[in-house]
Design an enzyme around this catalytic site. Structure first.
Site, PDB file in Angstrom:
ATOM      1  CB  CYS A 335      30.707   6.656  -6.905  1.00  0.00           C
ATOM      2  SG  CYS A 335      29.898   7.720  -7.967  1.00  0.00           S
ATOM      3  CG  ASP A 368      31.494  14.512  -1.091  1.00  0.00           C
ATOM      4  OD1 ASP A 368      31.872  13.747  -0.506  1.00  0.00           O
ATOM      5  OD2 ASP A 368      30.397  14.694  -1.594  1.00  0.00           O
ATOM      6  N   GLY A 369      34.594  12.734  -1.953  1.00  0.00           N
ATOM      7  CA  GLY A 369      34.787  11.546  -2.579  1.00  0.00           C
ATOM      8  C   GLY A 369      36.280  11.540  -3.075  1.00  0.00           C
ATOM      9  NE  ARG A 437      24.564  12.385  -2.087  1.00  0.00           N
ATOM     10  CZ  ARG A 437      25.652  12.377  -2.831  1.00  0.00           C
ATOM     11  NH1 ARG A 437      25.598  11.541  -3.919  1.00  0.00           N
ATOM     12  NH2 ARG A 437      26.389  13.252  -2.635  1.00  0.00           N
TER      13      ARG A 437
HETATM   14  P1  IMP Z   1      34.292   8.322  -0.514  1.00  0.00           P
HETATM   15  O1  IMP Z   1      34.900   9.132   0.545  1.00  0.00           O
HETATM   16  O2  IMP Z   1      35.261   8.117  -1.705  1.00  0.00           O
HETATM   17  O3  IMP Z   1      33.757   6.910  -0.096  1.00  0.00           O
HETATM   18  O4  IMP Z   1      33.223   8.894  -1.111  1.00  0.00           O
HETATM   19  C1  IMP Z   1      32.077   9.412  -0.295  1.00  0.00           C
HETATM   20  C2  IMP Z   1      31.117  10.220  -1.133  1.00  0.00           C
HETATM   21  O5  IMP Z   1      30.520   9.507  -2.121  1.00  0.00           O
HETATM   22  C3  IMP Z   1      29.950  10.868  -0.446  1.00  0.00           C
HETATM   23  O6  IMP Z   1      30.405  11.928   0.230  1.00  0.00           O
HETATM   24  C4  IMP Z   1      29.114  11.294  -1.458  1.00  0.00           C
HETATM   25  O7  IMP Z   1      29.309  12.376  -1.912  1.00  0.00           O
HETATM   26  C5  IMP Z   1      29.319  10.049  -2.400  1.00  0.00           C
HETATM   27  N1  IMP Z   1      28.379   9.233  -2.448  1.00  0.00           N
HETATM   28  C6  IMP Z   1      27.719   8.549  -1.584  1.00  0.00           C
HETATM   29  N2  IMP Z   1      26.797   7.437  -1.814  1.00  0.00           N
HETATM   30  C7  IMP Z   1      26.946   7.525  -3.342  1.00  0.00           C
HETATM   31  C8  IMP Z   1      26.560   6.443  -4.059  1.00  0.00           C
HETATM   32  O8  IMP Z   1      25.990   5.595  -3.924  1.00  0.00           O
HETATM   33  N3  IMP Z   1      26.852   6.738  -5.627  1.00  0.00           N
HETATM   34  C9  IMP Z   1      27.706   7.748  -5.900  1.00  0.00           C
HETATM   35  N4  IMP Z   1      28.449   8.560  -4.817  1.00  0.00           N
HETATM   36  C10 IMP Z   1      28.140   8.320  -3.567  1.00  0.00           C
END
Ligand code: IMP
Length: 523
Positions: A335, A368-369, A437
């Site tokens: 992100c 989330d994230g 989104r």
């Molecule tokens: P991770 O588990 O840290 O890889 O984060 C996954 C989360 O990032 C997803 O569930 C979304 O909420 C968020 N996300 C997905 N695609 C993007 C993006 O392109 N930009 C920002 N956030 C994203």
């Protein structure tokens, strides 16, 4: 001479302090003192071990009406969750949220596959029509590594079963242009749809056949049991199932544009249990209107709204009718939202504040994230979320969409943000952006909020999710709580304590002073 206290009074003495060691969650999260915190900025202090880790319960609420046996959810991203991931997430006690960067029909098909899934049965078998050639069957065998293709009249599932082409049928045929219909085995043993896995396996054992085709009431071939899978069939005691239909639970994401109403209608027809309204900034009139429309049109469907990072955002969505909230803006591993939009919030602070507020209304939250390890999961849960969503953690697994490739001697899979240029440029058959989104997908100049990259092979979620599960149980044991519910209660009562971590404390907590090491996380 120094007067020491009597060791026999140590417990009484420590209990006499007004405050326990460390900080309460409120004190830790006082942003006036420390600013916003991420998971790495703090630790949970250990409690007392009074039970084996194996008794720890990880039951968690996903929404007002859905409770899961584990707190794990997979992200609606096109490199993370399609039907295979959703099937295994549900089998292992969590849930998968099917991505929506595809046509509504494709997405509904993925939901249908999850809902139709029966453990041990091959519900999506490769079939051929009788007019396929032996050459085609041999090429398929080479590509897929197995033979044993049912032959149906229409070359599809469901379809009238005519026979099966096995390795033996193909082995001695020299004329590769011969049709499979002329070499297939037609002497078949079949079973009726509804046969249980145990009964089916018994038939396979008795008849010594390699495959057992399953036929529905209309005489059509619908699925199959395979002898080679017999030994591999696992038991999934934690599986997330609908209490009445016993089908696996399945979630899917939609956007907030008008076309998403038609998309959702198709998903609901396919059996959807929970919809995630997918927006990077959830507090929008588009989302509020969408939630109201869903509640009026599909009152039984559970809605997870988001994403939010403040109480004010959460309040709008709760009032509109959300059954769960998804928290996070800018914390995802792919992100760049915080960099580009200047908007977002450190994830620990966001999870704590939104969960505290939402819990007053009985609305469960999902962190989330930014989840990179078991410690982060535990911290998100301790801060009040009841589930956690993972993208990057699951992207390198066998069940994630996409093929592995090799680079720099490493086996990798692509993982991309849904706001990356790559993902936003993906269009549907009519040339429209498939998702909304980031509200930028249809702009003339695309403004990226994510990047596209690669992650290392993680093996199957069949091993990875149990690793997370066991790890969390041990973490709860260290803290001294027997369930996630108790964890949250004890945090509120200020009995579970926290400590802020300085930059050097974080270094100390990492691996240090080694010449080299290998980091193997589980076996
Ligand atoms: P991770 O588990 O840290 O890889 O984060 C996954 C989360 O990032 C997803 O569930 C979304 O909420 C968020 N996300 C997905 N695609 C993007 C993006 O392109 N930009 C920002 N956030 C994203």
């Amino acid at each position: 001479m120094t007067q020491y206290r009597d060791p026999a009074t140590a417990l009484q003495y420590v209990n006499s302090f007004e405050e326990k060691d460390g900080l309460s969650a409120d004190q830790l999260m006082d942003s006036k003192i420390r600013g916003g915190l991420t998971y790495n900025d703090f630790l949970i202090l250990p409690g007392k071990i009074e039970f084996p880790a194996s008794v720890v319960q990880l039951k968690s609420r996903l929404t007002k009406k859905i409770t899961l046996n584990t707190p794990f959810v997979s992200s609606p991203m096109d490199t993370v969750t399609e039907s295979e991931m959703a099937i295994y997430m549900a089998l292992l006690g969590g849930i998968g949220i099917i991505q929506h960067n595809c046509s509504p029909d494709e997405q509904a098909d993925m939901v249908r596959k999850v809902k139709k899934y029966e453990n041990g049965f091959i519900n999506d078998p490769v079939v051929l029509g009788p007019d396929a050639t032996v050459h085609e069957a041999k090429v398929l065998k080479q590509k897929l590594g197995f033979a044993g293709y049912p032959i149906t009249e229409n070359g599809k599932v469901p379809g009238k079963l005519l026979g099966i082409v096995t390795s033996r049928d193909l082995q001695f045929v020299e004329d590769d242009s011969a049709l499979v219909g002329s070499v297939m085995t037609t002497n078949l043993i079949t079973a009726k749809k509804g046969v249980t896995l145990i009964e089916g396996n018994e038939i396979l054992k008795k008849t010594k056949k390699g495959k057992l085709p399953i036929i529905d009431d209309n005489g059509n071939f619908v699925s199959m049991l395979s002898r080679t899978d017999l030994m591999k069939n696992e038991n999934y005691p934690l599986a997330s199932k609908h209490p009445v239909t016993k089908q696996l639970l399945c979630g899917a994401a939609i956007g907030t544009i008008e076309a998403d109403k038609e998309r959702l209608t198709k998903l609901v027809e396919a059996g959807l249990d929970v919809v995630v309204v997918d927006s990077s900034q959830g507090n929008s009139v588009f989302q509020l209107n969408m939630i109201k429309w869903i509640k009026e049109t599909f009152p039984e469907l559970q809605i997870i709204a988001g994403n939010v990072v403040t109480k004010e955002q959460a309040a709008s969505l709760i009032q509109a009718g959300a059954d769960g909230l998804r928290i996070g803006m800018g914390s995802g591993s792919i992100c760049i939202t915080q960099e580009v939009m200047a908007c977002g919030r450190p994830q620990g602070t966001a999870v704590y504040n939104v969960s505290k507020f939402a819990n007053e209304f009985g609305i469960p939250t999902m962190a989330d994230g930014g989840i990179q390890n078991i410690g982060h999961i535990m911290k998100a849960l301790a801060l009040g979320s009841s589930t956690i969503m993972m993208g990057g953690m699951l992207a390198g697994t066998t069940e994630a969409p996409g093929e592995y490739f090799f680079r720099d001697g490493k086996r990798l899979k692509t993982y991309r943000g849904m706001g990356s240029i790559d993902a936003m440029q993906k269009t549907d058959v009519k040339g429209n952006a498939a998702t909304s989104r980031y509200f930028s997908e249809s702009d003339k100049v695309l403004v990226a909020q994510g990047v596209s990259g690669a992650v290392v092979d993680k093996g199957s979620v069949n091993k990875f999710i149990p690793y997370l599960y066991n790890g969390l149980q041990h973490s709860c044991q260290d803290i001294g709580v027997k369930s996630l519910e108790t964890l949250r209660e004890e945090v509120v009562k200020k009995n579970v304590r926290f400590e802020f971590r300085t930059a050097s404390a974080q270094m100390e907590g990492g691996i240090n002073n080694l010449h080299s090491f290998e980091k193997r996380l589980y076996d």
